[in-house]
Design a protein around this motif. Structure first.
Motif, PDB file in Angstrom:
ATOM      1  N   GLN A  47       0.801  -1.228   0.000  1.00  0.00           N
ATOM      2  CA  GLN A  47       0.000   0.000   0.000  1.00  0.00           C
ATOM      3  C   GLN A  47       0.835   1.280   0.000  1.00  0.00           C
ATOM      4  O   GLN A  47       0.284   2.377   0.057  1.00  0.00           O
ATOM      5  CB  GLN A  47      -0.948  -0.001   1.209  1.00  0.00           C
ATOM      6  CG  GLN A  47      -1.947  -1.136   1.177  1.00  0.00           C
ATOM      7  CD  GLN A  47      -2.904  -1.117   2.358  1.00  0.00           C
ATOM      8  OE1 GLN A  47      -2.758  -0.310   3.273  1.00  0.00           O
ATOM      9  NE2 GLN A  47      -3.884  -2.012   2.332  1.00  0.00           N
ATOM     10  N   SER A  48       2.152   1.148  -0.037  1.00  0.00           N
ATOM     11  CA  SER A  48       3.004   2.334  -0.048  1.00  0.00           C
ATOM     12  C   SER A  48       4.248   2.046  -0.874  1.00  0.00           C
ATOM     13  O   SER A  48       4.607   0.883  -1.115  1.00  0.00           O
ATOM     14  CB  SER A  48       3.412   2.715   1.378  1.00  0.00           C
ATOM     15  OG  SER A  48       4.275   1.724   1.924  1.00  0.00           O
ATOM     16  N   LYS A  49       4.921   3.094  -1.297  1.00  0.00           N
ATOM     17  CA  LYS A  49       6.152   2.924  -2.063  1.00  0.00           C
ATOM     18  C   LYS A  49       7.242   2.299  -1.211  1.00  0.00           C
ATOM     19  O   LYS A  49       8.084   1.547  -1.723  1.00  0.00           O
ATOM     20  CB  LYS A  49       6.612   4.274  -2.623  1.00  0.00           C
ATOM     21  CG  LYS A  49       5.680   4.821  -3.703  1.00  0.00           C
ATOM     22  CD  LYS A  49       6.198   6.122  -4.291  1.00  0.00           C
ATOM     23  CE  LYS A  49       5.233   6.637  -5.366  1.00  0.00           C
ATOM     24  NZ  LYS A  49       5.715   7.908  -5.958  1.00  0.00           N
ATOM     25  N   GLU A  50       7.215   2.586   0.058  1.00  0.00           N
ATOM     26  CA  GLU A  50       8.204   1.981   0.950  1.00  0.00           C
ATOM     27  C   GLU A  50       8.018   0.467   1.019  1.00  0.00           C
ATOM     28  O   GLU A  50       8.989  -0.286   0.983  1.00  0.00           O
ATOM     29  CB  GLU A  50       8.097   2.583   2.347  1.00  0.00           C
ATOM     30  CG  GLU A  50       9.135   2.035   3.322  1.00  0.00           C
ATOM     31  CD  GLU A  50       9.025   2.643   4.702  1.00  0.00           C
ATOM     32  OE1 GLU A  50       9.829   2.267   5.579  1.00  0.00           O
ATOM     33  OE2 GLU A  50       8.137   3.496   4.926  1.00  0.00           O
ATOM     34  N   SER A  51       6.772   0.024   1.115  1.00  0.00           N
ATOM     35  CA  SER A  51       6.510  -1.419   1.158  1.00  0.00           C
ATOM     36  C   SER A  51       6.859  -2.078  -0.173  1.00  0.00           C
ATOM     37  O   SER A  51       7.317  -3.220  -0.212  1.00  0.00           O
ATOM     38  CB  SER A  51       5.047  -1.682   1.525  1.00  0.00           C
ATOM     39  OG  SER A  51       4.174  -1.143   0.545  1.00  0.00           O
ATOM     40  N   VAL A  52       6.656  -1.338  -1.283  1.00  0.00           N
ATOM     41  CA  VAL A  52       7.057  -1.853  -2.597  1.00  0.00           C
ATOM     42  C   VAL A  52       8.564  -2.045  -2.645  1.00  0.00           C
ATOM     43  O   VAL A  52       9.055  -3.080  -3.111  1.00  0.00           O
ATOM     44  CB  VAL A  52       6.598  -0.894  -3.721  1.00  0.00           C
ATOM     45  CG1 VAL A  52       7.273  -1.273  -5.047  1.00  0.00           C
ATOM     46  CG2 VAL A  52       5.092  -0.927  -3.874  1.00  0.00           C
ATOM     47  N   LYS A  53       9.306  -1.052  -2.162  1.00  0.00           N
ATOM     48  CA  LYS A  53      10.764  -1.153  -2.163  1.00  0.00           C
ATOM     49  C   LYS A  53      11.230  -2.340  -1.323  1.00  0.00           C
ATOM     50  O   LYS A  53      12.129  -3.089  -1.728  1.00  0.00           O
ATOM     51  CB  LYS A  53      11.401   0.130  -1.632  1.00  0.00           C
ATOM     52  CG  LYS A  53      12.927   0.129  -1.705  1.00  0.00           C
ATOM     53  CD  LYS A  53      13.529   1.417  -1.217  1.00  0.00           C
ATOM     54  CE  LYS A  53      15.041   1.450  -1.435  1.00  0.00           C
ATOM     55  NZ  LYS A  53      15.740   0.242  -0.948  1.00  0.00           N
ATOM     56  N   ASN A  54      10.617  -2.546  -0.163  1.00  0.00           N
ATOM     57  CA  ASN A  54      10.986  -3.683   0.683  1.00  0.00           C
ATOM     58  C   ASN A  54      10.699  -5.001  -0.018  1.00  0.00           C
ATOM     59  O   ASN A  54      11.495  -5.948   0.063  1.00  0.00           O
ATOM     60  CB  ASN A  54      10.231  -3.615   2.009  1.00  0.00           C
ATOM     61  CG  ASN A  54      10.707  -2.479   2.890  1.00  0.00           C
ATOM     62  OD1 ASN A  54      11.857  -2.029   2.778  1.00  0.00           O
ATOM     63  ND2 ASN A  54       9.840  -1.996   3.769  1.00  0.00           N
TER      64      ASN A  54
END
Length: 327
Positions: A47-54
């Motif tokens: 749900q966030s770009k940070e979670s996508v990066k992880n």
């Protein structure tokens, strides 16, 4: 080893596409168990770009090979691209249809298990690759390597899907779930299918494809030939009935030793039909003919599969096959 698969229909049963019992072997004692990891479930929960990066950091092979991370000048561009994918409502239509069509993957796991057992029977050093599924919004269809297989399930939803890959109908008809495992095995055959790089002839390419199809048949002996080569039952039957016409064309036009790329692609590349022979001759008829030659070679010489696959001499295979069309 990523490549576009020319793959996948209700099959009419003809004698040309039935299983061949000589390839049935007992693999019950071979220890192989396939469990498919469904990456799309985790991917579309982000749900966030940070979670996508992880997620991308934790799935490096997927990121580097399947998403081709190197083509992005900066990591943030890839993150943005994936974030747009997982938040695109039109992609969620495909995601929901995929969840419905592929709610249970046990049948795929069993097909892969059976095929991998066969590979391990013939090649004991074979290491079973991990298998992952994903939904890409029809961006990439499949990635196959020795250690990892990634399948984009939205490519294989069939005619009922809201969105379909932008391929010609003669290719699109093969993007169905019954073609998934045969297509993967066909790609895996490349590791074992030795060739003579100096052989630039059409015959060399025909035998390469013939060996690849034969390998796949050995690993999936109960599969119809049509699911391996990508022809319909009707196309296989027509080709078998008219094999003398097809063979006569190749001989009359002196095609076997042709080295011109522009001529070779007329007979081994995907086309709706082979116009040089006739409108009922399927495209890539040279691949079909290559398989027929390999089948004849296997009957005449009776080599084991391993010896066939490491035989780089296309001319020798052809000569010893004694193939001359239908007698």
């Amino acid at each position: 080893m990523k490549q576009l698969i020319y793959i996948f229909f209700v099959i009419t049963l003809f004698s040309a596409c039935t299983s061949r019992s000589d390839k049935e072997i007992d693999t019950s004692a071979i220890d192989v168990k396939v469990k498919i990891k469904r990456l799309e479930q985790e991917l579309f929960s982000l749900q966030s770009k940070e979670s996508v990066k992880n997620f991308l950091d934790n799935n490096q092979v997927f990121t580097k090979q399947f998403l081709q991370a190197e083509q992005y000048p900066h990591d943030s561009l890839l993150v943005n691209s994936v974030y747009q994918l997982v938040t695109d409502t039109s992609i969620h239509v495909l995601l929901n249809e995929t969840r419905e069509e592929f709610a249970d993957l046990r049948y795929l796991e069993q097909e892969f298990t059976d095929a991998f057992k066969h590979i391990k029977y013939y090649y004991p050093d074979f290491k079973v690759p991990q298998i992952q599924t994903v939904v890409t919004g029809l961006a990439n269809d499949m990635y196959v390597s020795d250690s990892l297989i990634i399948i984009s399930l939205d490519f294989f939803l069939g005619d009922s899907a809201t969105y379909r890959p932008q391929f010609p109908q003669y290719v699109l008809k093969r993007y169905r779930k019954e073609y998934i495992v045969p297509s993967v095995i066909l790609l895996l055959s490349k590791k074992y299918n030795l060739i003579n790089p100096a052989d630039r002839t059409l015959l060399g390419e025909m035998i390469f494809y013939g060996k690849a199809f034969e390998f796949t048949k050995y690993m999936m002996p109960s599969k119809h030939d049509s699911l391996i080569i990508g022809y319909t039952g009707d196309q296989l039957a027509e080709s078998d009935t008219n094999r003398n016409v097809i063979w006569g064309h190749f001989i009359e036009k002196k095609l076997l030793y042709e080295t011109s790329h522009f001529i070779k692609i007329k007979y081994v590349d995907e086309r709706p039909y082979t116009a040089e022979i006739g409108s009922k001759a399927p495209g890539a008829i040279g691949r079909w003919l290559g398989w027929e030659i390999v089948k004849a070679y296997m009957q005449e010489e009776k080599p084991n599969l391993q010896n066939l696959m490491k035989n780089q001499d296309a001319q020798r295979i052809f000569t010893q096959s004694k193939y001359k069309g239908k007698s």
